[in-house]
Scaffold this active site. Sequence first.
Site, PDB file in Angstrom:
ATOM      1  N   GLY A  26      11.576 -16.723 -13.956  1.00 50.22           N
ATOM      2  CA  GLY A  26      11.366 -16.556 -12.516  1.00 50.22           C
ATOM      3  C   GLY A  26      12.372 -17.304 -11.666  1.00 50.22           C
ATOM      4  O   GLY A  26      13.407 -17.739 -12.145  1.00 50.22           O
ATOM      5  N   ALA A  27      12.032 -17.436 -10.355  1.00 48.40           N
ATOM      6  CA  ALA A  27      12.994 -17.937  -9.353  1.00 48.40           C
ATOM      7  C   ALA A  27      14.273 -17.113  -9.490  1.00 48.40           C
ATOM      8  O   ALA A  27      15.370 -17.641  -9.702  1.00 48.40           O
ATOM      9  CB  ALA A  27      13.249 -19.437  -9.509  1.00 48.40           C
ATOM     10  N   HIS A  47      19.935 -13.110 -12.988  1.00 48.26           N
ATOM     11  CA  HIS A  47      18.837 -12.332 -13.575  1.00 48.26           C
ATOM     12  C   HIS A  47      18.977 -10.852 -13.208  1.00 48.26           C
ATOM     13  O   HIS A  47      18.782  -9.971 -14.039  1.00 48.26           O
ATOM     14  CB  HIS A  47      17.483 -12.804 -13.024  1.00 48.26           C
ATOM     15  N   GLY A 101      21.646 -13.781 -20.965  1.00 51.68           N
ATOM     16  CA  GLY A 101      22.882 -14.227 -20.324  1.00 51.68           C
ATOM     17  C   GLY A 101      23.713 -15.113 -21.249  1.00 51.68           C
ATOM     18  O   GLY A 101      23.170 -15.940 -21.987  1.00 51.68           O
ATOM     19  N   LYS A 105      25.321 -17.381 -20.166  1.00 53.85           N
ATOM     20  CA  LYS A 105      25.199 -18.715 -19.562  1.00 53.85           C
ATOM     21  C   LYS A 105      24.476 -19.660 -20.519  1.00 53.85           C
ATOM     22  O   LYS A 105      24.822 -20.824 -20.632  1.00 53.85           O
ATOM     23  CB  LYS A 105      24.433 -18.581 -18.245  1.00 53.85           C
ATOM     24  N   SER A 138      21.867 -20.512 -11.184  1.00 54.25           N
ATOM     25  CA  SER A 138      20.798 -21.047 -12.025  1.00 54.25           C
ATOM     26  C   SER A 138      19.598 -21.304 -11.130  1.00 54.25           C
ATOM     27  O   SER A 138      19.752 -21.707  -9.978  1.00 54.25           O
ATOM     28  CB  SER A 138      21.250 -22.373 -12.648  1.00 54.25           C
TER      29      SER A 138
HETATM   30  P1  AMP Z   1      15.864 -18.129 -17.200  1.00 50.02           P
HETATM   31  O1  AMP Z   1      15.006 -17.567 -16.106  1.00 50.02           O
HETATM   32  O2  AMP Z   1      16.652 -19.334 -16.806  1.00 50.02           O
HETATM   33  O3  AMP Z   1      15.100 -18.306 -18.501  1.00 50.02           O
HETATM   34  O4  AMP Z   1      16.969 -17.017 -17.499  1.00 50.02           O
HETATM   35  C1  AMP Z   1      16.602 -15.712 -17.871  1.00 50.02           C
HETATM   36  C2  AMP Z   1      17.826 -14.994 -18.368  1.00 50.02           C
HETATM   37  O5  AMP Z   1      18.805 -14.928 -17.332  1.00 50.02           O
HETATM   38  C3  AMP Z   1      18.499 -15.697 -19.566  1.00 50.02           C
HETATM   39  O6  AMP Z   1      18.925 -14.714 -20.502  1.00 50.02           O
HETATM   40  C4  AMP Z   1      19.664 -16.391 -18.920  1.00 50.02           C
HETATM   41  O7  AMP Z   1      20.748 -16.624 -19.802  1.00 50.02           O
HETATM   42  C5  AMP Z   1      20.047 -15.397 -17.838  1.00 50.02           C
HETATM   43  N1  AMP Z   1      20.815 -16.044 -16.775  1.00 50.02           N
HETATM   44  C6  AMP Z   1      20.506 -17.178 -16.108  1.00 50.02           C
HETATM   45  N2  AMP Z   1      21.478 -17.500 -15.228  1.00 50.02           N
HETATM   46  C7  AMP Z   1      22.442 -16.546 -15.348  1.00 50.02           C
HETATM   47  C8  AMP Z   1      23.702 -16.311 -14.726  1.00 50.02           C
HETATM   48  N3  AMP Z   1      24.174 -17.122 -13.788  1.00 50.02           N
HETATM   49  N4  AMP Z   1      24.415 -15.223 -15.113  1.00 50.02           N
HETATM   50  C9  AMP Z   1      23.941 -14.391 -16.064  1.00 50.02           C
HETATM   51  N5  AMP Z   1      22.762 -14.550 -16.698  1.00 50.02           N
HETATM   52  C10 AMP Z   1      22.015 -15.611 -16.346  1.00 50.02           C
END
Ligand code: AMP
Length: 273
Positions: free
Chosen positions: A28-29, A34, A144, A146, A182
């Site tokens: 989320g957020a 995403h 990602g 990332k 992020s």
């Molecule tokens: P999270 O909500 O942080 O668990 O991220 C969910 C997905 O989004 C994960 O696969 C992350 O690697 C991807 N993600 C987060 N930030 C970025 C970004 N800046 N660019 C591309 N993918 C991202």
Amino acid sequence: MIIVKTVNELKDEIAKLSGDIGFVPTMGALHKGHLSLMDRAKLENRYLVSSIFVNPTQFLAGEDFEKYPNRYEDDIKLSKDIGVDILFMPNIDDIYGFDEVTIKAPKVRSFTLEGYKRAGHFDGVLQIVLKLFNLVKPTRAYFGKKDAQQLSMISIMVKNLFLDIEIIACDIIRDDDGLALSSRNIYLSSSQREQALAIPNSIFKAKEIILNGELKSKVVIDSMKSILSNLDIEYIEIVDRDFNQIDTIEIDNSIVLVVVKVGDTRLLDNLFI
Ligand code: AMP
């Protein structure tokens, strides 16, 4: 868009689908990082399923689980606008029971870098991702670059457990000033954000000198360190795609990884070479 909160509801909705399912799990957020994963999943599949779940088992004691940003209303709107078909937003009790079977990330490759700094983190990541894969039954799942080591651990799990899912690695999306997007960037004050720009600057510098022919890891790392000298560097490493540290950069098989703390916020960035 259908929003489902319980496992049984999700199973019912997934059972109604016939065609490729693209899956984007998130905490989320939501931001444009995403959304780029969702865009691609939407293009490449008949259905787009996404989840929002702040997974307790991947946080270590003392980390930001309790205060992880919660923007559910915005997230629902963004998901709807981008074309999510099913959004899964479970509660912890829907997902976890008492004294569960757990998943162990591979010993060698999960205990370096992020796994060393956050012991047990990848066990929790794999546990939730496997549960979600079993529920959503995606054709393709999007992650990602990332979170490079997370992407690698998930790819290894899919291979080792013979899961019939294609893992799609998606490029890092950056803000206009270069900072990798992020959910945790909202913890930064404006002066911290200013300081944090040294992180993408160090990545861009690494790219420039590698493109100019410098392949010695130490030289690249030293030049990044000089750009990051005012910040609290947790690690800068250059690894191959199996996460072994390497002295000489191999084009098409290396990743430059950097983790820096700005105030209390840990920020990750990297560059796939
Ligand atoms: P999270 O909500 O942080 O668990 O991220 C969910 C997905 O989004 C994960 O696969 C992350 O690697 C991807 N993600 C987060 N930030 C970025 C970004 N800046 N660019 C591309 N993918 C991202």
